[in-house]
Scaffold this active site. Structure first.
Site, PDB file in Angstrom:
ATOM      1  CG  HIS A 366      57.971  35.540  17.601  1.00 26.94           C
ATOM      2  ND1 HIS A 366      57.822  34.393  18.262  1.00 26.94           N
ATOM      3  CD2 HIS A 366      56.840  35.916  17.131  1.00 26.94           C
ATOM      4  CE1 HIS A 366      56.693  34.095  18.060  1.00 26.94           C
ATOM      5  NE2 HIS A 366      55.999  34.840  17.819  1.00 26.94           N
ATOM      6  CE  LYS A 557      69.244  24.760  17.743  1.00 24.21           C
ATOM      7  NZ  LYS A 557      68.460  25.242  18.678  1.00 24.21           N
ATOM      8  NE  ARG A 558      65.261  27.460   8.366  1.00 28.39           N
ATOM      9  CZ  ARG A 558      64.309  27.847   7.351  1.00 28.39           C
ATOM     10  NH1 ARG A 558      63.074  27.952   7.389  1.00 28.39           N
ATOM     11  NH2 ARG A 558      64.769  28.815   6.265  1.00 28.39           N
ATOM     12  CE  LYS A 563      67.682  29.008  14.790  1.00 30.37           C
ATOM     13  NZ  LYS A 563      66.783  28.581  15.989  1.00 30.37           N
ATOM     14  CB  THR A 665      60.149  25.806  20.953  1.00 31.32           C
ATOM     15  OG1 THR A 665      60.432  25.611  19.606  1.00 31.32           O
ATOM     16  CG2 THR A 665      59.411  26.961  21.444  1.00 31.32           C
ATOM     17  CE  LYS A 669      59.622  21.706  19.185  1.00 32.25           C
ATOM     18  NZ  LYS A 669      60.139  21.894  17.783  1.00 32.25           N
TER      19      LYS A 669
HETATM   20  C1  LIG Z   1      60.458  23.045  17.404  1.00 29.88           C
HETATM   21  C2  LIG Z   1      61.096  23.167  16.131  1.00 29.88           C
HETATM   22  C3  LIG Z   1      61.714  24.370  15.488  1.00 29.88           C
HETATM   23  C4  LIG Z   1      62.536  25.273  16.526  1.00 29.88           C
HETATM   24  O1  LIG Z   1      63.653  24.455  16.991  1.00 29.88           O
HETATM   25  P1  LIG Z   1      64.649  25.759  17.700  1.00 29.88           P
HETATM   26  O2  LIG Z   1      65.626  24.860  18.121  1.00 29.88           O
HETATM   27  O3  LIG Z   1      63.911  26.379  18.692  1.00 29.88           O
HETATM   28  O4  LIG Z   1      65.077  26.699  16.759  1.00 29.88           O
HETATM   29  C5  LIG Z   1      62.182  24.156  14.404  1.00 29.88           C
HETATM   30  N1  LIG Z   1      61.712  23.327  13.366  1.00 29.88           N
HETATM   31  C6  LIG Z   1      61.028  22.286  13.611  1.00 29.88           C
HETATM   32  C7  LIG Z   1      60.653  21.160  12.426  1.00 29.88           C
HETATM   33  C8  LIG Z   1      60.538  22.069  15.157  1.00 29.88           C
HETATM   34  O5  LIG Z   1      59.896  21.049  15.422  1.00 29.88           O
END
Ligand SMILES: *Cc1c(COP(=O)(O)O)cnc(C)c1O
Length: 821
Positions: A366, A557-558, A563, A665, A669
């Site tokens: 990952h 995101k985190r 990022k 991911t 979404k």
């Molecule tokens: C999808 C998701 C992530 C991953 O987000 P990235 O933008 O790919 O880092 C992190 N936290 C939650 C709650 C998510 O639903």
């Protein structure tokens, strides 16, 4: 006796009177509450129990089917499952949402409000854990015999509040009122050993064997959570392990008459599954973490072998019956553990055990970030898992021997590929172990898989040329479109039928509608309704008013330096400065929304949160930008927040340093919910561009290759600082306390990391093209028809990013399992 559906009070899950009766029965007999004296939580639990009932029979049928067909099973081992809430997802998957909505209305309740009473199952940090949850949904929907194994953390991901602009962490006591979805299995209990010593002995057959003795043991107790697929035909199982004290332990002290010590000891061992580690990007080498890893791996393997052995003799057929996927290296101790069980407990010879092991396991990588790669000190291993250390040494010895035979004289190669890293004080490189012990290793997006093969695992790709494959991540359309965005789902279904829910590539049929003005109008109305709903939530929870007609520009995101939330902030400040100085032209009003948690020990990430909030405050107070620029930090980003925010996103910020986000991911979404991406050529952004077409995505910044070149030639962030006045101004404002007049030096370390410490994440190098790209975004947004057209094409062309496609690829290329109907 065989279980048939006629023994249950709900003969037909569409029959409203019997659903109502079941609901009230549950409230009275399972919750023990008089219907006239209930709160929302009581009703939620009663409802959840009825839904679990409906899942349970299907679940038993699925298990029976697997057994009767002797189906090959796949086990997904993951330290994290970021599930979120389950009620509405389960109702939609079993097709009873409307019926239950009706039943609740009959007793004066609203289903969607009641659903808010459910605690999140936040047993994960972010992308990795959410991926595991999406894959479970797809396994069940595709009717594959797939089982999750993980840890039942008593405390999941901390919840975040923002106090004075700073992140404050709160424990996530999600089991406080119980978990209505789980079945506790006190009879499914395995002993997990730690410490002790290894003795060598010679058996009557003359073979030398090993016994691991004098261990300190913890028991693993199973909790089962049903996982329904869409359509409800298949219900799979997620088995989570909780630590329980072993009786031996207690007895020892009880017999000494030390009652209090016995109870203390019990609490000590049960601490093992207490809490999820809230950091997924740094490896800390903590003893408890290693114990957690071995604990759940050992219990899971014992359980897997028990199921297998129930109707198979010997272990030669294990790889034909069982596939085990390792979600990152966290469960990679499974490799020596299976070797240990086969050799020490069942007397399987090494070479046979090794073939079985390699054919059974596969490993998903990952991350390429060095600080995230798992390494464990040999000393710690020796103390906790002495037998496993021996086995790892033996695996490594045999592997290195083979390598030196194939590549004679290449001592440096041996040093590089060894599991044991001697240069940093004898540490075990778990990724090397995972690669050597698996028949397939996959990356999670094309770029990531390629970089994996050409950089960190280059030597291994030479040694095992067919071992590395790519399987690009996916997201489940059930939760992320059908459930989260009900209005868009309805519009899509009205336009192309409902087949897309299980065949997401059918969204392609929407493409011609991008040119249909009436459809665009309706699509825009859905987005506006989602934005209005989000604005109302933000107003209700944070007392912040946002303009629902402004462009919703979102990065959730985190929080991590790679990022590059900082790059986003620099753009916001630049926009602010342009507005203040009247240089903005006809700038598009924007609401820039941030959300995300920082690891509690990650100082820079926490400071970035404070900076975002300080910038938001300064902008708020300045009447010059009123109505044209707004910054909001949404606290406690989690799966439920994501489901509220993502349908309202117009501009999806996917701006990581190229080469650093393995896949992402969140990007998928948002795109499938009709957002347009602004992003770098990183992770799955590259594949999103290929699918939606380069005219329907905003790409900026250096590529991974260009960054490599830039660094090779000596990257100088000062050069960008000096040559770009707007960048210089923004950085100077941060550095000199414009946003923190109460503490002018507050953000000095952030600016230093960019200017003085080499800007590891190339923020400055990409600033210029990012800001220019944001001007393009404004230009397009001023033409709503053109914007909507592109947004629709994003939805239409992102069907490939379904986790169904990803799981099908795993099933065919790695696990070799067919569907089981
Ligand atoms: C999808 C998701 C992530 C991953 O987000 P990235 O933008 O790919 O880092 C992190 N936290 C939650 C709650 C998510 O639903």
């Amino acid at each position: 006796m065989t279980v048939t559906s006629d023994i249950y009070e709900i003969s037909n899950p569409k029959d409203i009177p019997s659903l109502r009766r079941a609901l009230v029965n549950r409230l009275i007999y399972s919750i023990g509450k008089d219907p006239v004296e209930t709160n929302e939580r009581d009703w939620f639990f009663a409802l959840a129990y009825v839904v679990r009932d409906l899942l349970t029979l299907r679940w038993m049928e699925s298990m029976r089917r697997y057994y009767l067909q002797d189906a090959k099973r796949v086990y997904y081992l993951s330290m994290e499952f970021l599930i979120g809430r389950s009620l509405v997802n389960s109702l939609l998957n079993i097709g009873c949402y409307n019926e239950f909505k009706q039943v609740l209305e009959d007793v004066g309740l609203n289903l969607d409000e009641l659903a808010e009473a459910e605690e999140e199952a936040a047993l994960g940090n972010g992308g990795l854990g959410r991926l595991a949850a999406c894959y479970l949904d797809s396994l069940a929907t595709l009717q594959l015999p797939g089982f999750g194994y993980g840890i039942r953390y008593e405390f999941g991901m901390f919840s975040q509040s923002i106090e004075d602009g700073y992140q404050v962490e709160h424990p996530d006591n999600w089991l406080r009122y119980g978990n209505p979805w789980e079945f506790a299995r006190p009879d499914v209990l395995y002993r997990v050993q730690f410490r002790g010593r290894v003795v060598e002995y010679r058996e009557s057959d003359g073979e030398v064997r090993y016994r691991w003795i004098d261990t300190e043991d913890v028991m693993a107790m199973a909790y089962d959570i049903p996982v329904p697929g869409y359509g409800g035909e298949t219900v799979n199982n997620l088995r989570l392990w909780a630590a329980k004290a072993s009786r031996d332990f207690e007895l020892k002290y009880f017999n000494e008459g030390n009652y209090i010590k016995a109870v203390e000891q019990k609490t000590r061992s049960e601490n093992l599954s207490k809490v999820l580690y809230p950091d997924d990007t740094t490896q800390m080498g903590r003893q408890l973490r290693l114990k957690q890893e071995y604990f759940f791996v050992s219990a899971s393997l014992q359980d897997i072998l028990k199921t297998y052995s129930a109707d198979h003799r010997g272990f030669a057929a294990l790889p034909q019956e069982v596939a085990v996927q390792l979600n990152d290296t966290h469960p990679s101790i499974a490799i020596p553990e299976l070797m240990r069980i086969l050799m020490d407990e069942y007397r399987v010879p090494w070479h046979e055990a090794w073939n079985i092991t390699v054919q059974t396991f596969s490993y998903t990588n990952h991350t390429l970030l060095p600080e995230a790669l798992e390494v464990w000190s040999v000393r710690l291993f020796e103390e906790l898992l002495p037998r496993h250390l021996h086995i790892i040494y033996e695996i490594n010895y045999r592997f290195l021997k083979e390598v030196s035979e194939r590549f004679p004289g290449d001592l440096d190669l041996i040093r590089r590929v060894s599991v044991v890293d001697e240069e940093h004080g004898s540490r075990l490189r778990m990724s090397h172990l995972a690669i050597i012990g698996s028949h397939k290793v996959n990356g999670v997006a094309e770029l990531h898989s390629r970089l994996m093969k050409t950089t960190i695992f280059r030597d291994f790709d030479r040694i095992f040329p067919d071992r590395f494959v790519n399987i690009t991540n996916g997201i489940t359309p059930r939760r992320w479109l059908n459930q989260a965005n009900r209005d868009l789902a309805a519009l899509i279904t009205e336009s192309i039928g409902s087949g897309w829910v299980t065949d997401l590539e059918r969204l392609r049929e929407l493409a011609p509608l991008a040119d249909d003005a009436a459809f665009r109008e309706r699509f825009r109305a859905v987005k506006l309704a989602n934005k209005t709903r989000l604005a109302a939530l933000i107003d209700k929870r944070l007392a912040i008013r946002i303009d629902q007609t402004s462009l919703f520009d979102v990065q959730v995101k985190r929080i991590h330096e790679y990022k590059r939330q900082l790059l986003n902030v620099l753009h916001v400040i630049t926009r602010y400065n342009r507005l203040r100085s009247g240089k903005s032209g006809d700038i598009v009003p924007r609401t820039v929304i941030f959300g995300g948690k920082a690891a509690p020990g990650y100082h820079a990430a926490k400071l970035i949160i404070k900076l975002i909030n300080d910038v938001a405050k300064a902008i708020d107070r300045d009447p010059a930008v009123d109505g044209v620029l707004k910054v909001v930090f949404v606290p406690d980003y989690n799966v439920s927040r994501a489901m509220e925010i993502i349908p309202a996103v117009e501009l999806s910020e996917q701006i990581s340093t190229a080469g650093m986000e393995a896949s992402g991911t969140g990007n998928m979404k948002m795109a499938v919910n009709g957002a347009i991406t602004i992003g770098t050529l990183d992770g799955a952004n590259i594949e999103i561009r290929e699918h939606v077409g380069e005219e329907n995505i905003f790409i900026f910044g250096h590529t991974a290759g260009q960054l490599e070149e830039l660094r090779r030639d000596g990257y100088d962030p000062w050069r960008y600082y000096r040559s770009n006045d707007e960048l210089k101004l923004a950085l100077d404002m941060i550095a000199t306390g414009y946003f923190s007049p109460d503490e002018p030096d507050r953000f000095k370390s952030l600016v230093d990391s960019l200017l003085r410490d080499g800007d590891k994440f190339a923020v400055l190098a990409d600033y210029g093209s990012y800001v220019a790209c944001q001007e393009e975004v404004d230009r397009l947004y001023r033409d709503p028809e053109a914007w909507t057209r592109k947004a629709i094409l994003n939805v239409a062309h992102c069907g490939w990013f379904s986790s169904d496609r990803a799981v099908r690829e795993y099933a065919e290329r790695i696990w070799d399992i067919p569907t089981c109907r």
